[in-house]
Design an enzyme around this catalytic site. Structure first.
Site, PDB file in Angstrom:
ATOM      1  N   LYS A 120      93.670  -0.130  38.337  1.00 20.23           N
ATOM      2  CA  LYS A 120      93.666  -0.059  39.795  1.00 20.23           C
ATOM      3  C   LYS A 120      94.530  -1.163  40.400  1.00 20.23           C
ATOM      4  O   LYS A 120      95.339  -0.919  41.298  1.00 20.23           O
ATOM      5  CB  LYS A 120      92.224  -0.172  40.329  1.00 20.23           C
ATOM      6  CG  LYS A 120      92.129   0.140  41.824  1.00 20.23           C
ATOM      7  CD  LYS A 120      90.757  -0.180  42.387  1.00 20.23           C
ATOM      8  CE  LYS A 120      90.673  -1.635  42.761  1.00 20.23           C
ATOM      9  NZ  LYS A 120      89.460  -2.006  43.491  1.00 20.23           N
ATOM     10  N   ASP A 138      89.804   3.382  44.474  1.00 14.69           N
ATOM     11  CA  ASP A 138      88.651   2.476  44.536  1.00 14.69           C
ATOM     12  C   ASP A 138      87.434   3.283  44.976  1.00 14.69           C
ATOM     13  O   ASP A 138      87.479   4.512  45.022  1.00 14.69           O
ATOM     14  CB  ASP A 138      88.938   1.309  45.489  1.00 14.69           C
ATOM     15  CG  ASP A 138      89.044   1.751  46.950  1.00 14.69           C
ATOM     16  OD1 ASP A 138      89.071   2.980  47.218  1.00 14.69           O
ATOM     17  OD2 ASP A 138      89.084   0.875  47.823  1.00 14.69           O
TER      18      ASP A 138
END
Length: 210
Positions: A120, A138
């Site tokens: 991420k 997220d």
């Protein structure tokens, strides 16, 4: 969700916010990398408060290394998990100096090899610093994608792969910013503000609120 509806959602989000970016404050790829590293399980607001004090003093790998772990902790102690984050940040700075001439690499494998940097974080840096069409998923994006049925998946990786597949090329660079902002301010976890949402009529969430 069908292709036509998906395209309309993305078009509305783009029309509403043509040039979205992260709410983290930064002025270089290195500042962005450190801010994203610090932002895990913390708010962008809390990270920005810390980096507003840190970056005028140290905003290069060498300068942060010079602070040392304990010195860095003084600047980031208001952020959750600051002990681990200080250790990882110092290790990351050391690797940047030794392996990358103090430059943040524009390379996924090299980024993910840095301590505390996962997929991420690498996606955010590649997208926001270098303009890659990556989609960092997220909790906000995971929730919005599943709730609206824009791109459904059981894990963040599933949702990322689905978004990469169904989002047309012209929207890919910006889509994760739009979805984060939607999830952060409108499509919130407990009681989504459906009445204030610009894609309410296109969203396939069954339990809409007023």
């Amino acid at each position: 969700m069908n292709k036509v509806k998906r395209l309309e959602i993305l078009t509305r989000l783009r029309d509403d916010n043509p040039h979205p970016t992260t709410e983290l404050e930064f002025s270089s790829p290195f500042e962005l990398l450190i801010a994203v590293l610090l932002s895990a399980q913390a708010t962008d607001v809390s990270v920005n408060k810390a980096t507003a004090k840190l970056y005028p003093v140290a905003n290069t790998p060498e300068a942060i290394l010079a602070l040392g772990v304990d010195g860095l902790k003084e600047y980031i102690k208001t952020i959750g998990l600051f002990n681990t984050k200080a250790e990882n940040t110092i290790k990351t700075c050391k690797m940047l100096v030794e392996l990358h001439n103090s430059v943040v690499p524009e390379d996924r494998a090299a980024l993910e090899a840095l301590p505390g940097v996962g997929r991420k974080t690498a996606n955010v840096v590649l997208n926001t610093a270098f303009g890659w069409p990556t989609i960092a998923v997220d909790t906000h994006i995971y929730r919005v994608s599943n709730r609206t049925k824009l791109a459904m998946g059981k894990t963040v990786d599933d949702v990322e792969q689905k978004l990469l597949k169904v989002v047309p090329k012209e929207f890919k660079v910006d889509v994760h910013h739009w979805l984060i902002l939607l999830g952060r301010y409108i499509c919130v976890a407990r009681k989504p503000k459906c009445g204030a949402c610009l894609i309410e009529d296109l969203c396939e969430f069954k339990d809409k609120t007023e």
